[in-house]
Design an enzyme around this catalytic site. Structure first.
Site, PDB file in Angstrom:
ATOM      1  N   LYS A 194      38.378  41.468  40.342  1.00 17.74           N
ATOM      2  CA  LYS A 194      37.380  41.479  41.084  1.00 17.74           C
ATOM      3  C   LYS A 194      36.218  41.836  40.986  1.00 17.74           C
ATOM      4  O   LYS A 194      35.884  42.045  40.203  1.00 17.74           O
ATOM      5  CB  LYS A 194      37.810  42.684  41.857  1.00 17.74           C
ATOM      6  CG  LYS A 194      38.485  42.986  43.171  1.00 17.74           C
ATOM      7  CD  LYS A 194      39.351  44.714  43.471  1.00 17.74           C
ATOM      8  CE  LYS A 194      40.727  44.612  44.259  1.00 17.74           C
ATOM      9  NZ  LYS A 194      40.477  45.949  45.271  1.00 17.74           N
TER      10      LYS A 194
ATOM     11  N   LYS B  56      40.773  44.403  37.331  1.00 23.33           N
ATOM     12  CA  LYS B  56      41.387  43.630  39.189  1.00 23.33           C
ATOM     13  C   LYS B  56      40.759  42.475  39.238  1.00 23.33           C
ATOM     14  O   LYS B  56      41.615  41.581  40.044  1.00 23.33           O
ATOM     15  CB  LYS B  56      41.255  44.748  40.127  1.00 23.33           C
ATOM     16  CG  LYS B  56      41.288  45.831  39.195  1.00 23.33           C
ATOM     17  CD  LYS B  56      41.080  46.815  40.711  1.00 23.33           C
ATOM     18  CE  LYS B  56      40.567  48.491  40.871  1.00 23.33           C
ATOM     19  NZ  LYS B  56      39.897  48.862  41.522  1.00 23.33           N
TER      20      LYS B  56
HETATM   21  N1  C2G Z   1      43.235  50.817  51.818  1.00 25.41           N
HETATM   22  C1  C2G Z   1      43.389  51.480  53.109  1.00 25.41           C
HETATM   23  N2  C2G Z   1      43.481  50.181  54.103  1.00 25.41           N
HETATM   24  C2  C2G Z   1      42.231  49.348  54.622  1.00 25.41           C
HETATM   25  C3  C2G Z   1      42.025  48.569  52.595  1.00 25.41           C
HETATM   26  C4  C2G Z   1      42.360  49.954  51.679  1.00 25.41           C
HETATM   27  O1  C2G Z   1      43.900  51.859  53.251  1.00 25.41           O
HETATM   28  N3  C2G Z   1      42.759  48.004  55.413  1.00 25.41           N
HETATM   29  C5  C2G Z   1      42.852  52.032  51.087  1.00 25.41           C
HETATM   30  C6  C2G Z   1      43.629  51.655  50.254  1.00 25.41           C
HETATM   31  O2  C2G Z   1      45.222  51.823  49.723  1.00 25.41           O
HETATM   32  C7  C2G Z   1      43.294  51.966  48.246  1.00 25.41           C
HETATM   33  C8  C2G Z   1      41.776  52.515  49.213  1.00 25.41           C
HETATM   34  O3  C2G Z   1      41.510  52.030  50.411  1.00 25.41           O
HETATM   35  O4  C2G Z   1      43.566  53.634  48.697  1.00 25.41           O
HETATM   36  C9  C2G Z   1      39.979  51.653  48.403  1.00 25.41           C
HETATM   37  O5  C2G Z   1      40.870  50.509  48.955  1.00 25.41           O
HETATM   38  P1  C2G Z   1      39.833  49.816  47.840  1.00 25.41           P
HETATM   39  O6  C2G Z   1      39.199  49.696  47.093  1.00 25.41           O
HETATM   40  O7  C2G Z   1      41.276  47.487  47.402  1.00 25.41           O
HETATM   41  O8  C2G Z   1      41.422  49.413  45.979  1.00 25.41           O
HETATM   42  P2  C2G Z   1      42.170  48.961  45.137  1.00 25.41           P
HETATM   43  O9  C2G Z   1      41.496  47.853  44.973  1.00 25.41           O
HETATM   44  O10 C2G Z   1      42.958  49.269  45.351  1.00 25.41           O
HETATM   45  O11 C2G Z   1      42.519  50.474  44.020  1.00 25.41           O
HETATM   46  O12 C2G Z   1      43.337  52.761  40.523  1.00 25.41           O
HETATM   47  C10 C2G Z   1      43.643  52.359  41.356  1.00 25.41           C
HETATM   48  C11 C2G Z   1      42.675  51.730  42.124  1.00 25.41           C
HETATM   49  O13 C2G Z   1      41.783  51.711  41.798  1.00 25.41           O
HETATM   50  C12 C2G Z   1      42.893  51.385  43.735  1.00 25.41           C
END
Ligand code: C2G
Length: 133
Positions: free
Chosen positions: A47, A45
């Protein structure tokens, strides 16, 4: 017992994440969070997390909606996770809409609306701008 699973990085934990976890828990009695490892975040990712895996795990385990935190090491582990933990429902934010429909052969798949106006990127930007005086 109805089991729910979700996946994510959850770095710089914020209320958007908590909103997602709270709504995910409403689909069952037991919520598993597969937390992206530092290696997975970087390799897959691009990140770089502020908090490392153990620190992010500790924060998630303190949230009342979360029952178990497991590592997310790769994209491909989801089917095994669903089978191994006998998961009924997979939940994730709608920024992933459609991406995990293949799981519908194994469990219910729910995409929830993201919480607007908050993101880790936004937080970092705001902090940077504040630092500019
Ligand atoms: N999320 C949300 N609202 C936000 C930010 C994040 O609902 N303002 C949700 C995302 O949609 C996700 C969860 O919080 O369901 C975690 O967000 P992230 O840590 O950014 O997850 P991500 O990097 O998208 O990882 O295999 C799947 C991945 O690991 C998902």
């Amino acid at each position: 017992m109805k089991k729910v699973i979700t996946y994510g990085t959850f770095d710089l934990l914020h209320y958007g994440h908590v909103n997602l976890l709270q709504r995910a828990k409403e689909f069952g009695d037991y919520l598993i969070v597969a937390l992206s490892t530092d290696e997975f975040n970087w390799q897959e990712k691009q990140k770089v997390c502020y908090f490392n895996f153990e620190e992010r795990k500790r924060l998630l385990e303190a949230i009342r909606y979360v029952d178990l935190v497991i590592p997310e090491n790769c994209w491909e582990q989801k089917v095994n996770d669903v089978k191994e933990f006998r998961v009924d429902t997979f939940v994730i934010g709608d920024d992933w809409e459609g991406k995990f429909d293949f799981l519908k052969s194994y469990c219910e798949v729910i995409y929830l609306p993201r919480t607007p106006e908050i993101s880790t990127t936004q937080i970092k930007e705001n902090l940077k701008n504040k630092g500019r005086g």
